[in-house]
Design a protein around this motif. Structure first.
Motif, short mmCIF file in Angstrom:
data_model
loop_
_atom_site.label_atom_id
_atom_site.label_comp_id
_atom_site.label_asym_id
_atom_site.label_seq_id
_atom_site.Cartn_x
_atom_site.Cartn_y
_atom_site.Cartn_z
N LEU A 228 -4.03 -8.13 -1.97
CA LEU A 228 -3.63 -7.19 -3.01
C LEU A 228 -4.24 -7.56 -4.36
CD1 LEU A 228 0.14 -7.05 -2.02
CD2 LEU A 228 -1.59 -5.30 -1.55
N LYS A 229 -4.68 -6.54 -5.07
CA LYS A 229 -5.13 -6.77 -6.44
C LYS A 229 -3.92 -7.11 -7.29
CE LYS A 229 -9.03 -3.51 -6.28
NZ LYS A 229 -9.61 -2.28 -6.86
N THR A 230 -4.05 -8.20 -8.05
CA THR A 230 -2.98 -8.59 -8.96
C THR A 230 -3.58 -8.91 -10.31
OG1 THR A 230 -3.12 -10.95 -8.46
CG2 THR A 230 -1.68 -9.63 -7.05
N LEU B 86 -1.13 -4.66 -8.59
CA LEU B 86 -1.72 -3.54 -9.31
C LEU B 86 -1.90 -2.32 -8.41
CD1 LEU B 86 -4.53 -5.49 -11.23
CD2 LEU B 86 -2.18 -5.01 -12.00
N ASP B 87 -1.84 -1.15 -9.02
CA ASP B 87 -2.10 0.08 -8.26
C ASP B 87 -3.58 0.43 -8.32
OD1 ASP B 87 -2.60 1.27 -10.73
OD2 ASP B 87 -0.68 2.34 -10.80
N ASP B 88 -3.94 1.59 -7.82
CA ASP B 88 -5.35 1.98 -7.76
C ASP B 88 -5.98 2.16 -9.14
OD1 ASP B 88 -5.44 1.92 -4.99
OD2 ASP B 88 -4.80 4.01 -4.79
N ARG C 123 0.83 -1.20 0.00
CA ARG C 123 0.00 0.00 0.00
C ARG C 123 0.87 1.25 0.00
NH1 ARG C 123 -3.92 1.44 -1.80
NH2 ARG C 123 -4.85 2.67 -0.14
N GLU C 124 1.96 1.23 0.76
CA GLU C 124 2.86 2.38 0.78
C GLU C 124 3.51 2.62 -0.57
OE1 GLU C 124 5.58 1.38 3.86
OE2 GLU C 124 4.13 1.67 5.49
N ALA C 125 3.57 1.57 -1.41
CA ALA C 125 4.14 1.71 -2.74
C ALA C 125 3.07 1.97 -3.80
CB ALA C 125 4.92 0.44 -3.11
N GLY C 126 1.82 2.21 -3.36
CA GLY C 126 0.75 2.56 -4.29
C GLY C 126 -0.16 1.42 -4.69
#
Length: 575
Positions: free
Chosen positions: A510-512, A519-521, A312-315
């Protein structure tokens, strides 16, 4: 700052850094190492194996190479029909297709290039065995038993299984072993098999702190550990990931903390997050799980959501569209004499057998007791919306307790004093007295017992259909007729154990994408960042179609991540 400049500040560099040593992380490490990459595995705790080592070890891989060995002809169409019936519009076809494509290849690759060996289950019905496309066997495979002595001095590096699943203080047993031990006097075969087990265990304890005949998830974790040692992959325990290091949007390494010291490790190809999800993180539980104040996890206490927080800290983005955010199981809890809370997951050993019912605070049954552990807790959650059902109560009689046990109370237990004194097991000479001790409605409990006794006589449960599906009957008592899941509750004293909602791991993650890239947002891959195991959002979206739907995808997407990091195709990966 460029990646080249960033590398000058690293204390060490590797092609790949894997965070976590369960099935997902080790599969990624072994696949990448097989393709020539320099891989480092870091593990926060002092042992290797993560949740895998304490699990049942089942691996769900439809159309796996062993299916035909047990006479199962599976098809992609059947699997998709089954998953569609369960997942509905939550089924991500890209992820399911990747899993179905790569799963059988993963099994072949691991068996050809590592110490992993699998044994198929000829009979192991999918959990919702009445749905279209469900299979009665072949899709679930188990790790072959493993001789822990092959690990040599590294045997103690392997995480121990759950202590309550061991007998005689350290011996692992499977369902067949339990039958042999309980029936040691009933046949020559049982006596022979039990004697062999006990002699092996006795010899083990002369040299080791526990038995070295490893089964279930401990066998899987042991085989993965042996494979990593054979490949000389460095395994660094007591090393926690503290921060991902970025060069622009790309993950190029991470900071780690060991013994109070921070170091920077470069990852030329990427970082794989496989830290086991967040089941031991109280704040995340409160935010994402219902009734968190009365929820008990069976996962290792080190699984505190580290991978999710770092990403999350990496987006990165966490998936929220799940039917549930954990893989549920009912759990009973005993406060032992030393003040320790002992937890027991009611998975497959008692609820399905003939002669037990589950009731809520009103004394009413609320569920088919023989459904899967995941569905059982879903039913607890639903019922609690209208009547208090947390905790619920498993109620049985003396005959049931002697034959099958109940939770921590093993079959034919010589003494019940420890369980009675702690309040874990509640006993009474009448059903009315039991109701009073539990604080449930006595009239309703008597009616629930009477209804079960009628169902037992007829072999049909009109209220909830216990014993009506292949999965129900698979875990019942085949020697009991006419229904292996239905039996009377009539022999005093009567007993009960409280059960609470719990989990064996978290499903939200995490979304992958289908290449295990995080994946990011905006649903764009974060370069250099991968996830597998319970750090990756479950491809089953929080549903639980069959035995092994956590470890099957964990191994498969770990394998996919390893291929992607090595830039190898699945065809290139074959032996």
């Amino acid at each position: 700052m460029s990646a080249a400049q960033a590398s000058q500040h690293f204390d060490e560099e590797h092609d790949v850094v894997v965070v976590g040593s369960g099935a997902g992380g080790m599969a990624a490490a072994l696949t990448a190492a097989h393709h020539g990459l320099d891989v480092l595995v870091i593990e926060k705790t002092d042992s290797i194996g993560g949740s895998t080592a304490v699990s049942g070890g089942a691996v769900w891989i439809p159309m796996n190479p062993h299916s035909r060995e047990v006479g199962v002809e599976d098809s992609r169409e059947a699997v998709l029909a089954y998953l569609q019936a369960i997942l509905g519009n939550r089924m991500r076809r890209d992820m399911i297709d990747a899993f179905l494509d790569a799963g059988p290849r993963m099994v072949s690759f691991m068996e050809s290039n590592t110490a992993l060996r699998f044994v198929p289950r000829a009979v192991s019905p999918d959990y919702q065995s009445n749905l279209e496309g469900a299979s009665t066997g072949g899709r679930t495979i188990d790790p072959a038993p493993f001789d822990g002595r092959e690990l040599g001095e590294n045997f103690n590096l392997l995480r121990n299984p759950i202590a309550e699943f061991l007998v005689f203080g350290g011996m692992m047993v499977g369902r067949k072993d339990i039958d042999s031990l309980l029936g040691i006097r009933s046949s020559w075969a049982n006596f022979r098999d039990s004697t062999k087990l006990l002699l092996r265990y006795g010899l083990d304890r002369l040299r080791y702190p526990r038995g070295t005949r490893l089964l279930m998830g401990n066998a899987l974790a042991g085989r993965l550990l042996k494979s990593a040692l054979d490949r000389k992959i460095p395994l660094r325990t007591r090393t926690a990931a503290a921060k991902l290091l970025l060069d622009g949007p790309r993950v190029v390494g991470l900071e780690v903390e060991r013994d109070g010291l921070i170091s920077r490790i470069g990852a030329r190809r990427g970082v794989v997050l496989a830290t086991g999800g967040f089941p031991a993180n109280a704040a995340m539980q409160a935010d994402m799980l219902p009734h968190a104040d009365q929820h008990y996890s069976m996962a290792p206490i080190g699984n505190t959501g580290d991978g999710l927080k770092l990403a999350r800290e990496a987006g990165a983005s966490i998936e929220t569209d799940n039917v549930g955010n954990a893989f549920w199981t009912p759990v009973s809890v005993m406060r032992d004499r030393d003040g320790r809370d002992i937890r027991f997951p009611h998975l497959i050993l008692d609820r399905q057998k003939p002669g037990v019912i589950a009731v809520n605070h009103a004394g009413r049954r609320f569920v088919n007791e023989a459904i899967s552990y995941h569905e059982f807790v879903e039913a607890m959650h639903r019922a609690h919306e209208s009547e208090p059902t947390i905790p619920a109560y498993l109620v049985c009689d003396a005959s049931f307790l002697r034959n099958y046990g109940l939770g921590l109370v093993r079959p034919a237990a010589r003494s019940l004093s420890r369980f009675l004194d702690s309040g874990y097991l509640v006993a009474a000479n009448t059903v009315a007295e039991l109701a009073r001790k539990l604080g449930v409605d006595a009239v309703n409990l008597a009616a629930s017992v009477a209804q079960m006794n009628q169902a037992a006589a007829s072999g049909h449960d009109p209220a909830f259909g216990k014993g009506s599906t292949a999965y129900n009957r698979y875990l019942g008592d085949p020697a009991h007729q006419p229904n292996p899941c239905l039996g009377p509750i009539e022999t005093p004293p009567f007993y009960a154990v409280r059960v609470f909602p719990g989990d064996i791991g978290t499903a939200a993650g995490l979304k992958t994408d289908a290449k295990a890239r995080v994946l990011d947002d905006e649903r764009r891959p974060i370069p250099g960042l991968f996830a597998s195991g319970n750090d990756m959002n479950s491809i089953m979206a929080g549903a639980y179609p069959g035995a092994g739907i956590t470890l099957g995808p964990a191994l498969t997407f770990g394998y996919i991540a390893g291929l992607e990091l090595a830039n190898a195709t699945q065809d290139e990966a074959q032996p």
